[in-house]
Scaffold this active site. Structure first.
Site, PDB file in Angstrom:
ATOM      1  N   ASN A  42     -22.375  50.575  15.888  1.00 48.53           N
ATOM      2  CA  ASN A  42     -21.505  50.786  17.209  1.00 48.53           C
ATOM      3  C   ASN A  42     -22.431  50.184  18.292  1.00 48.53           C
ATOM      4  OD1 ASN A  42     -24.377  52.541  15.715  1.00 48.53           O
ATOM      5  ND2 ASN A  42     -24.023  52.984  18.157  1.00 48.53           N
ATOM      6  N   GLY A 101     -24.619  46.030  19.551  1.00 56.83           N
ATOM      7  CA  GLY A 101     -25.753  45.752  19.597  1.00 56.83           C
ATOM      8  C   GLY A 101     -25.354  44.278  18.568  1.00 56.83           C
ATOM      9  N   ARG A 145     -24.336  56.451  12.997  1.00 53.78           N
ATOM     10  CA  ARG A 145     -24.417  58.354  12.505  1.00 53.78           C
ATOM     11  C   ARG A 145     -24.060  59.036  13.907  1.00 53.78           C
ATOM     12  NH1 ARG A 145     -31.213  57.404  15.117  1.00 53.78           N
ATOM     13  NH2 ARG A 145     -30.354  55.842  16.228  1.00 53.78           N
ATOM     14  N   ASN A 174     -28.244  46.318   8.882  1.00 58.63           N
ATOM     15  CA  ASN A 174     -28.361  45.983   9.960  1.00 58.63           C
ATOM     16  C   ASN A 174     -29.218  47.040  10.914  1.00 58.63           C
ATOM     17  OD1 ASN A 174     -27.996  43.957  12.973  1.00 58.63           O
ATOM     18  ND2 ASN A 174     -27.200  46.989  13.709  1.00 58.63           N
ATOM     19  N   SER A 181     -36.197  40.043  11.186  1.00 55.68           N
ATOM     20  CA  SER A 181     -37.049  39.558  11.951  1.00 55.68           C
ATOM     21  C   SER A 181     -37.288  38.186  11.744  1.00 55.68           C
ATOM     22  CB  SER A 181     -37.209  40.353  12.934  1.00 55.68           C
ATOM     23  OG  SER A 181     -37.880  39.304  13.997  1.00 55.68           O
ATOM     24  N   TYR A 191     -43.314  47.725  13.900  1.00 49.73           N
ATOM     25  CA  TYR A 191     -42.384  47.287  13.918  1.00 49.73           C
ATOM     26  C   TYR A 191     -42.440  45.895  12.663  1.00 49.73           C
ATOM     27  CZ  TYR A 191     -37.596  44.502  15.289  1.00 49.73           C
ATOM     28  OH  TYR A 191     -36.194  44.346  15.089  1.00 49.73           O
ATOM     29  N   LYS A 244     -40.702  44.491   8.893  1.00 46.55           N
ATOM     30  CA  LYS A 244     -40.228  43.614   8.778  1.00 46.55           C
ATOM     31  C   LYS A 244     -40.580  42.495   7.691  1.00 46.55           C
ATOM     32  CE  LYS A 244     -36.147  44.551  11.437  1.00 46.55           C
ATOM     33  NZ  LYS A 244     -35.179  45.033  10.923  1.00 46.55           N
ATOM     34  N   ASP A 286     -30.341  46.802  23.299  1.00 47.99           N
ATOM     35  CA  ASP A 286     -31.182  48.462  23.070  1.00 47.99           C
ATOM     36  C   ASP A 286     -32.693  48.566  23.212  1.00 47.99           C
ATOM     37  OD1 ASP A 286     -29.722  49.608  25.141  1.00 47.99           O
ATOM     38  OD2 ASP A 286     -28.158  50.977  23.961  1.00 47.99           O
TER      39      ASP A 286
HETATM   40  N1  NAP Z   1     -32.703  42.568  19.609  1.00 50.82           N
HETATM   41  C1  NAP Z   1     -33.541  41.532  19.074  1.00 50.82           C
HETATM   42  O1  NAP Z   1     -33.936  40.622  19.765  1.00 50.82           O
HETATM   43  C2  NAP Z   1     -33.589  41.795  17.422  1.00 50.82           C
HETATM   44  C3  NAP Z   1     -34.350  40.621  16.198  1.00 50.82           C
HETATM   45  C4  NAP Z   1     -34.801  40.288  15.158  1.00 50.82           C
HETATM   46  C5  NAP Z   1     -34.567  41.511  14.528  1.00 50.82           C
HETATM   47  N2  NAP Z   1     -33.266  42.433  14.883  1.00 50.82           N
HETATM   48  C6  NAP Z   1     -32.353  43.340  14.347  1.00 50.82           C
HETATM   49  O2  NAP Z   1     -31.331  42.767  14.123  1.00 50.82           O
HETATM   50  C7  NAP Z   1     -30.849  45.321  13.584  1.00 50.82           C
HETATM   51  C8  NAP Z   1     -30.088  45.327  15.039  1.00 50.82           C
HETATM   52  O3  NAP Z   1     -30.926  45.510  16.475  1.00 50.82           O
HETATM   53  P1  NAP Z   1     -29.834  45.057  17.512  1.00 50.82           P
HETATM   54  O4  NAP Z   1     -30.871  43.651  18.205  1.00 50.82           O
HETATM   55  O5  NAP Z   1     -28.789  45.346  17.182  1.00 50.82           O
HETATM   56  O6  NAP Z   1     -30.606  46.732  18.226  1.00 50.82           O
HETATM   57  P2  NAP Z   1     -29.430  48.281  18.551  1.00 50.82           P
HETATM   58  O7  NAP Z   1     -28.680  47.522  19.630  1.00 50.82           O
HETATM   59  O8  NAP Z   1     -30.894  48.993  19.260  1.00 50.82           O
HETATM   60  O9  NAP Z   1     -28.998  48.632  17.481  1.00 50.82           O
HETATM   61  C9  NAP Z   1     -29.561  49.321  16.545  1.00 50.82           C
HETATM   62  C10 NAP Z   1     -28.314  49.977  15.420  1.00 50.82           C
HETATM   63  O10 NAP Z   1     -28.886  50.819  14.246  1.00 50.82           O
HETATM   64  C11 NAP Z   1     -28.765  51.676  14.706  1.00 50.82           C
HETATM   65  N3  NAP Z   1     -29.218  53.024  13.952  1.00 50.82           N
HETATM   66  C12 NAP Z   1     -30.949  53.034  14.147  1.00 50.82           C
HETATM   67  N4  NAP Z   1     -31.449  54.178  13.555  1.00 50.82           N
HETATM   68  C13 NAP Z   1     -30.500  54.577  12.483  1.00 50.82           C
HETATM   69  C14 NAP Z   1     -29.903  55.177  11.715  1.00 50.82           C
HETATM   70  N5  NAP Z   1     -30.927  55.719  11.022  1.00 50.82           N
HETATM   71  N6  NAP Z   1     -29.225  54.932  10.890  1.00 50.82           N
HETATM   72  C15 NAP Z   1     -28.160  54.343  11.522  1.00 50.82           C
HETATM   73  N7  NAP Z   1     -28.031  53.840  12.448  1.00 50.82           N
HETATM   74  C16 NAP Z   1     -29.494  53.718  12.865  1.00 50.82           C
HETATM   75  C17 NAP Z   1     -28.553  52.390  16.002  1.00 50.82           C
HETATM   76  O11 NAP Z   1     -27.236  54.006  16.163  1.00 50.82           O
HETATM   77  P3  NAP Z   1     -27.992  54.392  17.290  1.00 50.82           P
HETATM   78  O12 NAP Z   1     -27.153  53.987  18.235  1.00 50.82           O
HETATM   79  O13 NAP Z   1     -27.173  55.652  16.520  1.00 50.82           O
HETATM   80  O14 NAP Z   1     -29.087  54.986  18.017  1.00 50.82           O
HETATM   81  C18 NAP Z   1     -27.792  51.079  16.821  1.00 50.82           C
HETATM   82  O15 NAP Z   1     -26.790  50.748  16.192  1.00 50.82           O
HETATM   83  C19 NAP Z   1     -32.343  45.432  13.863  1.00 50.82           C
HETATM   84  O16 NAP Z   1     -32.537  45.509  12.366  1.00 50.82           O
HETATM   85  C20 NAP Z   1     -33.073  44.955  14.174  1.00 50.82           C
HETATM   86  O17 NAP Z   1     -34.302  45.232  13.940  1.00 50.82           O
HETATM   87  C21 NAP Z   1     -33.048  42.296  16.567  1.00 50.82           C
END
Ligand code: NAP
Length: 243
Positions: free
Chosen positions: A13, A15, A36, A88, A142, A166, A170, A202
């Site tokens: 939804n 990011g 969700r 993801n 990550s 965190y 990973k 976020d």
């Molecule tokens: N951003 C970075 O720099 C970075 C770096 C390395 C790895 N990552 C990884 O990339 C992935 C995406 O992260 P992002 O940066 O795009 O973060 P984000 O914008 O916070 O998005 C996270 C997503 O996961 C969903 N989520 C969390 N808990 C959930 C659950 N129990 N069931 C279903 N959906 C759930 C959130 O839904 P809601 O909107 O409902 O909360 C949101 O859609 C993650 O696995 C993160 O660890 C990110």
């Protein structure tokens, strides 16, 4: 069987997940937007459809057995198979996360989403992936989960802040991924971990330096690998991430 490729992206939804859905959609895939919360899910699906993507909403909380089972039923009914699963969805558990003062509940919550959630979703989707000619699983990891980088000289730009929930979640996810790779070695499923880089979302209060679109690129590449492509790897845009 319909030739259109079908993907499920969890946490799509917003990011990086949203941009993975958009990118796969731009390649002509039909994309299940796993999310969700209904309003956030509906809005994302509407935005993707406005952009020309064949998107459909998949109610999905990765921590909830019944939600995950219902998501598999929905995809079975709609498509009868799954060509790519992108795990993801993820959380950090907030900050600070100093090992000496962490609340164990935070670690449990993060592992429940980032690790057990992936196992729960993957196991529910494996029968559908088994009906694909070229199934792919991408686990969004990550580089902070890289033990080589955590123990190396790189400094905080490569390790992230000290984060005892965190970062190890990973590493755990990477280790779990390799167990799937071993169990499924005799199948045609290609399974890999991806690192998107430090992306403004976020998750980190938009402190990241890359766009969600840039972060999505490696997952899209791994979800669309040709037959004979790599499996059991850990990749970022620049190449292999050391375990
Ligand atoms: N951003 C970075 O720099 C970075 C770096 C390395 C790895 N990552 C990884 O990339 C992935 C995406 O992260 P992002 O940066 O795009 O973060 P984000 O914008 O916070 O998005 C996270 C997503 O996961 C969903 N989520 C969390 N808990 C959930 C659950 N129990 N069931 C279903 N959906 C759930 C959130 O839904 P809601 O909107 O409902 O909360 C949101 O859609 C993650 O696995 C993160 O660890 C990110």
């Amino acid at each position: 069987m319909n030739d259109t490729k079908i993907a499920l992206v969890t946490g799509a939804n917003k990011g990086i997940g949203y941009e993975i859905a958009a990118g796969l959609g731009a390649l002509g895939w039909s994309v299940g937007v796993g999310a969700r919360e209904q309003t956030r899910r509906d809005e994302a699906v509407a935005r993707l459809r406005d952009a020309g993507v064949d998107a459909f909403g998949v109610p999905l909380d990765v921590t909830d057995d019944r939600s995950v089972a219902a998501a598999a039923d929905l995809i079975a009914e709609r498509a009868g198979r799954l060509d790519a699963l992108v795990n993801n969805a993820g959380i950090t558990g907030g900050r600070p996360q100093q090992p000496s003062s962490v609340d164990p509940a935070v670690i449990r919550t993060v592992v429940e989403t980032n690790v057990i959630g992936v196992i729960r979703v993957t196991n529910a989707m494996l029968p559908l992936l088994g009906r694909s000619a070229s199934p792919r699983i991408v686990n969004m990891s990550s580089s902070v989960g890289s033990l080589a980088r955590q123990s190396g000289p790189g400094g905080e730009t490569t390790t992230g802040p000290v984060a005892v929930a965190y970062a190890p979640s990973k590493s755990f996810l990477n280790a779990v991924t390799l167990q799937y790779v071993r169990e499924l070695a005799d199948t045609n499923i290609l399974i890999n971990c991806a690192c998107p880089g430090f992306v403004a979302t976020d998750l980190n209060g938009f402190r990241g330096v890359r766009t969600p679109q840039q972060g999505a690129a490696i997952a899209i590449r791994l979800a669309t690998l040709p037959d004979g492509g790599p499996t059991g790897g850990f990749f970022e845009d620049a190449g292999v991430v050391p375990w």
